[in-house]
Write a protein that holds these residues in place. Sequence first.
Motif, mmCIF file in Angstrom:
data_model
loop_
_atom_site.group_PDB
_atom_site.id
_atom_site.type_symbol
_atom_site.label_atom_id
_atom_site.label_comp_id
_atom_site.label_asym_id
_atom_site.label_seq_id
_atom_site.Cartn_x
_atom_site.Cartn_y
_atom_site.Cartn_z
ATOM 1 N N GLU A 37 41.819 5.986 6.215
ATOM 2 C CA GLU A 37 43.337 5.905 6.357
ATOM 3 C C GLU A 37 43.662 7.511 7.011
ATOM 4 N N ILE A 38 43.040 8.403 6.308
ATOM 5 C CA ILE A 38 43.572 9.773 6.963
ATOM 6 C C ILE A 38 43.326 9.936 8.442
ATOM 7 N N LEU A 39 41.960 9.571 8.962
ATOM 8 C CA LEU A 39 41.677 9.775 10.202
ATOM 9 C C LEU A 39 42.295 8.762 11.003
ATOM 10 N N GLN A 40 42.764 7.615 10.600
ATOM 11 C CA GLN A 40 43.281 6.673 11.446
ATOM 12 C C GLN A 40 44.618 7.197 11.792
ATOM 13 N N VAL A 41 45.678 7.689 10.657
ATOM 14 C CA VAL A 41 46.610 8.327 10.909
ATOM 15 C C VAL A 41 46.517 9.486 11.987
ATOM 16 N N LEU A 42 45.616 10.372 11.885
ATOM 17 C CA LEU A 42 45.626 11.147 13.042
ATOM 18 C C LEU A 42 45.254 10.903 14.264
ATOM 19 N N ILE A 78 50.570 9.684 6.176
ATOM 20 C CA ILE A 78 49.362 9.502 5.223
ATOM 21 C C ILE A 78 49.868 8.686 3.845
ATOM 22 N N LYS A 79 50.894 9.037 3.358
ATOM 23 C CA LYS A 79 51.513 8.680 2.114
ATOM 24 C C LYS A 79 51.642 6.825 2.265
ATOM 25 N N VAL A 80 52.300 6.616 3.379
ATOM 26 C CA VAL A 80 52.575 5.224 3.633
ATOM 27 C C VAL A 80 51.290 4.616 3.810
ATOM 28 N N ALA A 81 50.373 5.061 4.491
ATOM 29 C CA ALA A 81 48.964 4.457 4.659
ATOM 30 C C ALA A 81 48.346 4.166 3.263
ATOM 31 N N PHE A 82 48.560 5.439 2.300
ATOM 32 C CA PHE A 82 47.727 5.215 0.913
ATOM 33 C C PHE A 82 48.287 4.138 0.323
ATOM 34 N N ALA A 122 49.872 1.291 1.356
ATOM 35 C CA ALA A 122 49.479 0.124 1.803
ATOM 36 C C ALA A 122 47.915 -0.319 1.750
ATOM 37 N N ALA A 123 47.032 0.848 1.516
ATOM 38 C CA ALA A 123 45.882 0.494 0.911
ATOM 39 C C ALA A 123 45.490 0.527 -0.363
ATOM 40 N N ASN A 124 46.462 0.686 -1.355
ATOM 41 C CA ASN A 124 46.443 0.678 -2.739
ATOM 42 C C ASN A 124 45.655 1.900 -3.234
ATOM 43 N N ILE A 125 45.981 2.972 -2.680
ATOM 44 C CA ILE A 125 45.549 4.306 -2.866
ATOM 45 C C ILE A 125 46.543 4.904 -3.783
ATOM 46 N N SER A 126 46.473 5.322 -4.619
ATOM 47 C CA SER A 126 47.605 6.103 -5.562
ATOM 48 C C SER A 126 47.548 7.640 -5.417
ATOM 49 N N THR A 127 48.684 8.279 -5.429
ATOM 50 C CA THR A 127 48.640 9.622 -5.263
ATOM 51 C C THR A 127 49.226 10.102 -6.649
ATOM 52 N N PRO A 128 48.288 10.931 -7.315
ATOM 53 C CA PRO A 128 48.401 11.119 -8.939
ATOM 54 C C PRO A 128 49.620 12.341 -9.160
ATOM 55 N N TYR A 129 49.989 12.125 -10.265
ATOM 56 C CA TYR A 129 50.932 13.260 -10.492
ATOM 57 C C TYR A 129 51.084 13.516 -11.843
ATOM 58 N N PRO A 130 51.483 14.672 -12.329
ATOM 59 C CA PRO A 130 51.395 15.255 -13.888
ATOM 60 C C PRO A 130 52.162 14.242 -14.749
ATOM 61 N N HIS A 131 51.526 13.723 -15.772
ATOM 62 C CA HIS A 131 52.367 12.826 -16.846
ATOM 63 C C HIS A 131 51.718 12.988 -18.105
ATOM 64 N N MET A 132 52.299 12.619 -19.283
ATOM 65 C CA MET A 132 51.780 12.510 -20.426
ATOM 66 C C MET A 132 51.674 11.162 -21.100
ATOM 67 N N ARG A 133 50.438 10.754 -21.697
ATOM 68 C CA ARG A 133 50.522 9.554 -22.453
ATOM 69 C C ARG A 133 50.316 9.635 -24.138
ATOM 70 N N LEU A 134 51.285 9.179 -24.714
ATOM 71 C CA LEU A 134 51.114 9.035 -26.083
ATOM 72 C C LEU A 134 50.437 7.605 -26.950
ATOM 73 N N LEU A 135 49.440 8.235 -27.462
ATOM 74 C CA LEU A 135 48.754 7.151 -28.346
ATOM 75 C C LEU A 135 48.707 7.366 -29.597
ATOM 76 N N MET A 136 49.297 5.765 -30.362
ATOM 77 C CA MET A 136 49.434 5.979 -31.767
ATOM 78 C C MET A 136 48.445 5.011 -32.359
ATOM 79 N N PRO A 137 48.122 4.979 -33.617
ATOM 80 C CA PRO A 137 47.126 4.097 -34.104
ATOM 81 C C PRO A 137 47.980 2.815 -34.685
#
Length: 395
Positions: A288-293, A344-348, A350-365
């Motif tokens: 996807e990146i090379l196609q954009v370039l 590149i972000k738009v191409a990602f 469209a191809a269902n490629i996620s761009t990660p970002y920092p976040h927290m997950r709370l797990l409870m019994p």
Amino acid sequence: MAIASITDFFEEIIRDLHASLYLALGGSLEEDNLDWSAYAIELASTAIKILILLAIIGFFYWLAIYLIKRNSERLHMNERRVKVARSVLRYIWIVASLIAVMSQVNFEPETVKATAKACIWAGIYYILWTSSGQIIHKVLQHYGLNASIEQLLKNVLSVLLLVLGLASVMAQFGFDIVSLVAGLGIAGLAVGFAAQSTLANFIAGITILLEQSFQVGDWVNINGNEGRVVVIALRTTHVLTRDNITVIIPNSNVASSEVTNITSKNFIRFDIRMRIAFEDDIEKAREEILQVLKDTDAVLNRPEPSATVAEIGEYGVFFIIRFWVKPASVARMPKIKEDLQEKIKVAFDAANISTPYPHMRLLMPKDVDYPIATKPFETTTQLVSDEIALTKNND
């Protein structure tokens, strides 16, 4: 008695003025007799002679101009050569008219002769001055030197010809040129001590022009000032930034600083960074990146761009994207990088490629009963630390 004395005083002043006017017009005093009628006839005769001489000189000038105009094609004279020939003939006409007038107005023969010589020298230096620019241009064009050196040599040669021309003209009238040059040298030495910084910039400017480490039109970085070089003068260098701001830098600072010439080669490489999630396909993201370039006009196909994994970091897989552009695209580089990142972000997406970002997950019994809030918008935090696990998730 007093009135008669005053009257005699003013009459004497009037007689002196009358005699002075007669002498100024070229008359001569003999026994205090002023023969105005005879002198008027002499003046009229001189004026007629001058007019006849000017008419003859003007006729030959007009005839020469007419012949050149009618026979320019036969003589293979282009427009520029015709203009030069007319300028030379005009100068000869003016000098000849001046000499003719001086010869009839009781000038000393030595003065007329000196004036003629001075005019000849002035004409020679004028021809050298007018033709020097074209000669310098042809020589520098033959050796492939830039326009800045051409302008420098033109200025230096113009000053040199002007000084030599003035010296030659003044020498015809008896001036001591050696003493004059010595005096100018002493004055120049004093000025040099008083303007050391200006001279340092001047010498640095000549060094920059001769070394040609950068030229007008190059994109450079000088002391953090990045932009296009628009002027290389003898004292300063002018850099036009992307914000359309002209930064004027003294040449002494330029000569002693680290200068980065970004556009010295035929193409330049730049890079940007992008990242994807750990679970995404690296090869698919690279495609996807090379196609954009490939679809971006400013990016060159040769040398080929690349997209490689630079780092597997805390928040995903980092790509470093390298691409090449022409020197003309350097001025728009921030905009090009921004457009590439957006595409590149738009191409990602469209191809269902996620761009990660920092976040927290709370797990409870699930088997723990938690107190219920008794008030609106109230939460309870009475939890045991080993019953809640906070983990960083990177998806």
